[in-house]
Design a protein around this motif. Structure first.
Motif, PDB file in Angstrom:
ATOM      1  N   ASP A 130     -10.925  -9.570  -1.397  1.00  0.00           N
ATOM      2  CA  ASP A 130     -10.553  -9.531  -2.807  1.00  0.00           C
ATOM      3  C   ASP A 130     -10.414  -8.111  -3.353  1.00  0.00           C
ATOM      4  O   ASP A 130      -9.974  -7.921  -4.508  1.00  0.00           O
ATOM      5  N   ARG A 131     -10.756  -7.121  -2.576  1.00  0.00           N
ATOM      6  CA  ARG A 131     -10.579  -5.732  -3.026  1.00  0.00           C
ATOM      7  C   ARG A 131      -9.110  -5.321  -3.013  1.00  0.00           C
ATOM      8  O   ARG A 131      -8.749  -4.279  -3.573  1.00  0.00           O
ATOM      9  N   TYR A 132      -8.269  -6.141  -2.355  1.00  0.00           N
ATOM     10  CA  TYR A 132      -6.853  -5.790  -2.216  1.00  0.00           C
ATOM     11  C   TYR A 132      -5.984  -6.894  -2.789  1.00  0.00           C
ATOM     12  O   TYR A 132      -6.418  -8.038  -2.930  1.00  0.00           O
ATOM     13  N   SER A 133      -4.749  -6.552  -3.100  1.00  0.00           N
ATOM     14  CA  SER A 133      -3.841  -7.514  -3.730  1.00  0.00           C
ATOM     15  C   SER A 133      -2.539  -7.622  -2.954  1.00  0.00           C
ATOM     16  O   SER A 133      -2.288  -6.872  -2.010  1.00  0.00           O
ATOM     17  N   VAL A 135       1.354  -7.543  -1.901  1.00  0.00           N
ATOM     18  CA  VAL A 135       2.530  -6.690  -2.023  1.00  0.00           C
ATOM     19  C   VAL A 135       3.730  -7.476  -1.516  1.00  0.00           C
ATOM     20  O   VAL A 135       3.763  -7.879  -0.358  1.00  0.00           O
ATOM     21  N   GLY A 136       4.698  -7.744  -2.396  1.00  0.00           N
ATOM     22  CA  GLY A 136       5.925  -8.400  -1.980  1.00  0.00           C
ATOM     23  C   GLY A 136       6.078  -9.835  -2.438  1.00  0.00           C
ATOM     24  O   GLY A 136       7.112 -10.452  -2.201  1.00  0.00           O
ATOM     25  N   ALA A 137       5.038 -10.397  -3.070  1.00  0.00           N
ATOM     26  CA  ALA A 137       5.109 -11.777  -3.550  1.00  0.00           C
ATOM     27  C   ALA A 137       4.070 -11.957  -4.657  1.00  0.00           C
ATOM     28  O   ALA A 137       3.350 -11.026  -5.022  1.00  0.00           O
ATOM     29  N   LYS A 138       3.978 -13.170  -5.180  1.00  0.00           N
ATOM     30  CA  LYS A 138       3.032 -13.441  -6.251  1.00  0.00           C
ATOM     31  C   LYS A 138       1.607 -13.608  -5.740  1.00  0.00           C
ATOM     32  O   LYS A 138       0.646 -13.336  -6.462  1.00  0.00           O
ATOM     33  N   SER A 139       1.464 -14.078  -4.508  1.00  0.00           N
ATOM     34  CA  SER A 139       0.122 -14.312  -3.963  1.00  0.00           C
ATOM     35  C   SER A 139       0.191 -14.307  -2.439  1.00  0.00           C
ATOM     36  O   SER A 139       1.262 -14.205  -1.851  1.00  0.00           O
ATOM     37  N   GLY A 140      -0.996 -14.422  -1.816  1.00  0.00           N
ATOM     38  CA  GLY A 140      -1.067 -14.516  -0.356  1.00  0.00           C
ATOM     39  C   GLY A 140      -1.370 -13.212   0.346  1.00  0.00           C
ATOM     40  O   GLY A 140      -1.400 -13.160   1.580  1.00  0.00           O
ATOM     41  N   GLY A 141      -1.645 -12.147  -0.422  1.00  0.00           N
ATOM     42  CA  GLY A 141      -1.818 -10.847   0.220  1.00  0.00           C
ATOM     43  C   GLY A 141      -3.148 -10.173  -0.005  1.00  0.00           C
ATOM     44  O   GLY A 141      -3.313  -9.001   0.325  1.00  0.00           O
ATOM     45  N   ASN A 142      -4.139 -10.874  -0.558  1.00  0.00           N
ATOM     46  CA  ASN A 142      -5.462 -10.260  -0.742  1.00  0.00           C
ATOM     47  C   ASN A 142      -6.215 -10.300   0.584  1.00  0.00           C
ATOM     48  O   ASN A 142      -7.192 -11.012   0.764  1.00  0.00           O
ATOM     49  N   LYS A 143      -5.724  -9.486   1.520  1.00  0.00           N
ATOM     50  CA  LYS A 143      -6.191  -9.544   2.907  1.00  0.00           C
ATOM     51  C   LYS A 143      -6.498  -8.155   3.451  1.00  0.00           C
ATOM     52  O   LYS A 143      -5.954  -7.146   2.982  1.00  0.00           O
ATOM     53  N   SER A 144      -7.333  -8.138   4.482  1.00  0.00           N
ATOM     54  CA  SER A 144      -7.589  -6.915   5.260  1.00  0.00           C
ATOM     55  C   SER A 144      -8.278  -7.307   6.564  1.00  0.00           C
ATOM     56  O   SER A 144      -8.733  -8.437   6.710  1.00  0.00           O
ATOM     57  N   PRO A 145      -8.409  -6.357   7.499  1.00  0.00           N
ATOM     58  CA  PRO A 145      -9.094  -6.640   8.774  1.00  0.00           C
ATOM     59  C   PRO A 145     -10.587  -6.312   8.746  1.00  0.00           C
ATOM     60  O   PRO A 145     -11.218  -6.206   9.797  1.00  0.00           O
ATOM     61  N   GLN A 146     -11.164  -6.157   7.566  1.00  0.00           N
ATOM     62  CA  GLN A 146     -12.509  -5.587   7.462  1.00  0.00           C
ATOM     63  C   GLN A 146     -13.634  -6.449   8.018  1.00  0.00           C
ATOM     64  O   GLN A 146     -14.750  -5.957   8.201  1.00  0.00           O
ATOM     65  N   LYS A 198       9.262 -15.041   2.229  1.00  0.00           N
ATOM     66  CA  LYS A 198       9.335 -13.593   2.434  1.00  0.00           C
ATOM     67  C   LYS A 198       8.228 -13.111   3.368  1.00  0.00           C
ATOM     68  O   LYS A 198       7.172 -13.730   3.469  1.00  0.00           O
ATOM     69  N   PHE A 199       8.490 -11.973   3.997  1.00  0.00           N
ATOM     70  CA  PHE A 199       7.422 -11.259   4.682  1.00  0.00           C
ATOM     71  C   PHE A 199       6.740 -10.355   3.661  1.00  0.00           C
ATOM     72  O   PHE A 199       7.402  -9.613   2.929  1.00  0.00           O
ATOM     73  N   ILE A 200       5.418 -10.432   3.627  1.00  0.00           N
ATOM     74  CA  ILE A 200       4.650  -9.695   2.628  1.00  0.00           C
ATOM     75  C   ILE A 200       3.557  -8.881   3.304  1.00  0.00           C
ATOM     76  O   ILE A 200       3.366  -8.949   4.530  1.00  0.00           O
ATOM     77  N   THR A 201       2.805  -8.130   2.498  1.00  0.00           N
ATOM     78  CA  THR A 201       1.674  -7.380   3.025  1.00  0.00           C
ATOM     79  C   THR A 201       0.612  -7.244   1.936  1.00  0.00           C
ATOM     80  O   THR A 201       0.636  -7.957   0.941  1.00  0.00           O
ATOM     81  N   SER A 202      -0.330  -6.323   2.141  1.00  0.00           N
ATOM     82  CA  SER A 202      -1.484  -6.141   1.263  1.00  0.00           C
ATOM     83  C   SER A 202      -1.583  -4.681   0.844  1.00  0.00           C
ATOM     84  O   SER A 202      -1.119  -3.777   1.554  1.00  0.00           O
ATOM     85  N   ASN A 207       1.371   0.199  -1.211  1.00  0.00           N
ATOM     86  CA  ASN A 207       1.491  -0.301  -2.575  1.00  0.00           C
ATOM     87  C   ASN A 207       2.840  -0.942  -2.861  1.00  0.00           C
ATOM     88  O   ASN A 207       3.004  -1.608  -3.888  1.00  0.00           O
ATOM     89  N   GLU A 208       3.806  -0.740  -1.990  1.00  0.00           N
ATOM     90  CA  GLU A 208       5.100  -1.390  -2.138  1.00  0.00           C
ATOM     91  C   GLU A 208       5.751  -1.545  -0.772  1.00  0.00           C
ATOM     92  O   GLU A 208       5.465  -0.777   0.155  1.00  0.00           O
ATOM     93  N   LEU A 209       6.587  -2.553  -0.642  1.00  0.00           N
ATOM     94  CA  LEU A 209       7.256  -2.798   0.639  1.00  0.00           C
ATOM     95  C   LEU A 209       8.270  -1.702   0.924  1.00  0.00           C
ATOM     96  O   LEU A 209       8.957  -1.231   0.008  1.00  0.00           O
ATOM     97  N   PRO A 210       8.411  -1.307   2.191  1.00  0.00           N
ATOM     98  CA  PRO A 210       9.484  -0.378   2.551  1.00  0.00           C
ATOM     99  C   PRO A 210      10.849  -0.991   2.258  1.00  0.00           C
ATOM    100  O   PRO A 210      11.000  -2.225   2.217  1.00  0.00           O
ATOM    101  N   SER A 211      11.841  -0.156   2.090  1.00  0.00           N
ATOM    102  CA  SER A 211      13.178  -0.632   1.741  1.00  0.00           C
ATOM    103  C   SER A 211      13.742  -1.555   2.801  1.00  0.00           C
ATOM    104  O   SER A 211      14.450  -2.522   2.494  1.00  0.00           O
TER     105      SER A 211
END
Length: 558
Positions: A130-133, A135-146, A198-202, A207-211
């Protein structure tokens, strides 16, 4: 005079010998560095993990494959025919993590896809953060490998190059992209379905998807694939390796009355969460290949003096396998089509990176059991575990022995967590309570082995199911009693199938190394899946991951 001349001759000879020896045994540091570079020119490492692939699919469907995919890897690479997962549970998150850390859950800390956290008293997901949000969509990216407690081979490669070189993970599933790429990844991308496509990230990565990712998402590929009709690649009458197209052991997509070809995806997507359907059909693997190629081009992978690492997981095989089972025509056709995707990817790597500039390995995160109902129909034992009835049974044990129905805090992932505070308040001994429960649950239908955490901490098992349970047991995170089911028994509906056990049908997976400095060959020698990461470390001449078991596959190193 002769004596003096002789001594002078001997002295000159000795000086000459010393000079010769010094010039032949002393190598300048710069020359040594050049030699190391010359024998390790790998520009790109590609790790391919196929979700839910049994080893026997290489053999069973061999005659259906073309020459450029699985066959190319098997015949021109090094094929290890006896590789097994060496722990329980054999699930996606655990498999990917074990492959890339060279460790089992006992060390790396990913004990399931989801598990009960006895500290926060709630269920957690392996990649949620939950520390992350998003990138690229409305949801689904609050993720990390921690939640991985150790380093991965991908981390070690980045560390060895002073954080130069890129590591990128891609997959349909978030966990299959995030966990292999490790803590230091340049990026990880996964597919967000539903109405996103879409392909998304965290924000863990950026902070933003590459072009180039934005351009890929805007290309309409996902939509194009879902406007297709899925029919068999070959004439359906030739699919003799599988059961009949319409058999009673297969599940259904919503909107279909029978599990039969063809599948009109444009119609089915409306009833199956739109882009989520793409995950559960072969076209999900196709868009994964497309995105892998876009990643290599967009990030210029394999084009610098540093070694890059791309992790790819083909996830659609798992969705299809769960729904239809390993004896279905749908599953067979999915692998025939995946073979074409591998051929496409290999040709792309040859042209884009250079045939001698990359190496790859192909394996799976787990395998799968045949549908138990089908096994029963041909008189092979197997069955279904009734989890609700089991919970009642365990509570009856605690009532009978300890006069309390509050001693159990949670039952999940074939583990029982005790309510330690309640045990203590009743002046009971935790080890005694655990042992009595472990001894009694063996009497429940389909429970085959049970063991307490205390026993796993004080006894070293060397083989069998108890050994795999021990390798999957994490003292900090796991429950107080662990158990496993009888062979070919699952917690699932009677249509389709699942995985997770320590039996061969779940543990035996393919492993093939191919490409730069990999010789042709094969072996049927046993290796655990945890051998991959340390072997890659020695191949790349870098440090092994921090939790690695360091069991090397010497054949490919030679």
């Amino acid at each position: 005079m002769k004596k003096l001349f002789f001594l002078l001759f001997i002295s000159l000879s000795l000086v000459q010998c010393i000079a010769i020896k010094s010039t032949t045994t002393t190598t300048p540091v710069s020359s040594l560095s050049n030699n190391i570079q010359q024998i390790n020119p790998t520009k790109l490492v590609v790790g391919i993990v196929i979700d839910q692939m049994r080893y026997d699919y290489l053999i069973k469907f061999y005659n259906k494959y073309g020459d450029g995919g699985f066959k190319r890897l098997m015949n021109k690479g090094y094929n290890l025919e006896n590789v097994h997962f060496n722990y329980i549970p054999t699930y996606t998150a655990v498999g990917h993590t074990s492959i890339y850390t060279g460790a089992t859950p006992a060390t790396h800390g990913i004990i399931s896809n989801n598990w009960y956290d006895k500290f926060s008293k709630k269920y957690i997901y392996c990649a949620d953060d939950d520390r992350y949000s998003t990138v690229g969509a409305k949801s689904g990216g609050n993720k990390s490998p921690q939640r991985i407690l150790t380093t991965t081979i991908t981390d070690e490669l980045r560390l060895s190059q002073n954080m130069k070189g890129k590591t990128i993970g891609i997959a349909i599933k978030d966990r299959a992209a995030i966990l292999p790429a490790g803590h230091t990844a340049t990026a990880a991308y996964w597919f967000e379905g539903n109405n996103e496509g879409k392909f998304i990230t965290s924000t863990f990565y950026m902070n933003e998807l590459p072009s180039w990712v934005i351009a890929f998402n805007n290309s309409g590929k996902a939509n194009t694939y879902l406007n297709e009709t899925w029919n068999t690649y070959y004439d359906i009458s030739t699919y003799t390796e599988s059961l009949a197209d319409n058999n009673p052991y297969e599940g259904l997509y919503k909107g279909k009355n029978t599990p039969t070809f063809p599948y009109n995806l444009a119609v089915l997507r409306k009833l199956n969460n739109n882009y989520d359907l793409l995950k559960a059909v072969p076209q999900g693997n196709a868009i994964t290949t497309d995105f892998a190629e876009a990643t290599i081009i967009g990030e210029n992978l394999g084009e610098t003096k540093f070694t890059d690492f791309l992790t790819i997981s083909y996830s659609s095989t798992d969705y299809v396998g769960h729904l239809f089972g390993p004896n279905s025509i749908e599953l067979e056709d999915t692998y025939i089509r995946l073979d074409k995707e591998l051929e496409k990817l290999l040709i792309f790597l040859d042209n884009q990176v250079g045939e001698n500039n990359y190496m790859l390995f192909l394996t799976a995160d787990h395998a799968v059991v045949p549908v138990p109902a089908y096994l029963n129909s041909i008189k092979i034992p197997g069955g279904y575990f009734e989890s609700k009835e089991f919970e009642k049974f365990v509570n009856e044990i605690t009532l009978n022995y300890f006069n309390s129905g509050e001693l159990i805090e949670n039952i999940s992932n074939y583990q029982i967590f005790l309510n330690k505070e309640k045990v203590k308040s009743l002046n009971l001994n935790v080890h005694n309570v655990s042992q009595i429960i472990a001894d009694e649950i063996i009497n429940f239908d389909k429970v085959y082995k049970s063991v307490t955490a205390h026993t796993l901490q004080t006894t070293s098992f060397t083989s069998g199911i108890l050994k795999t349970i021990q390798n999957g047991y994490n003292q900090k995170l796991s429950g107080d009693i662990l158990f496993s089911l009888e062979p070919s028994t699952i917690k699932h509906s009677k249509k389709g199938t699942s995985h997770g056990s320590g039996y061969n049908y779940d543990t035996h997976v393919p492993l093939i190394f191919y490409g730069n400095r990999i010789q042709k060959g094969k072996t049927n020698k046993y290796y655990p899946i945890t051998s991959i990461a340390p072997t890659l470390a020695h191949f790349l001449r870098i440090t092994e991951p921090s939790g690695s078991t360091n069991e090397l596959i010497y054949e490919i190193l030679e």
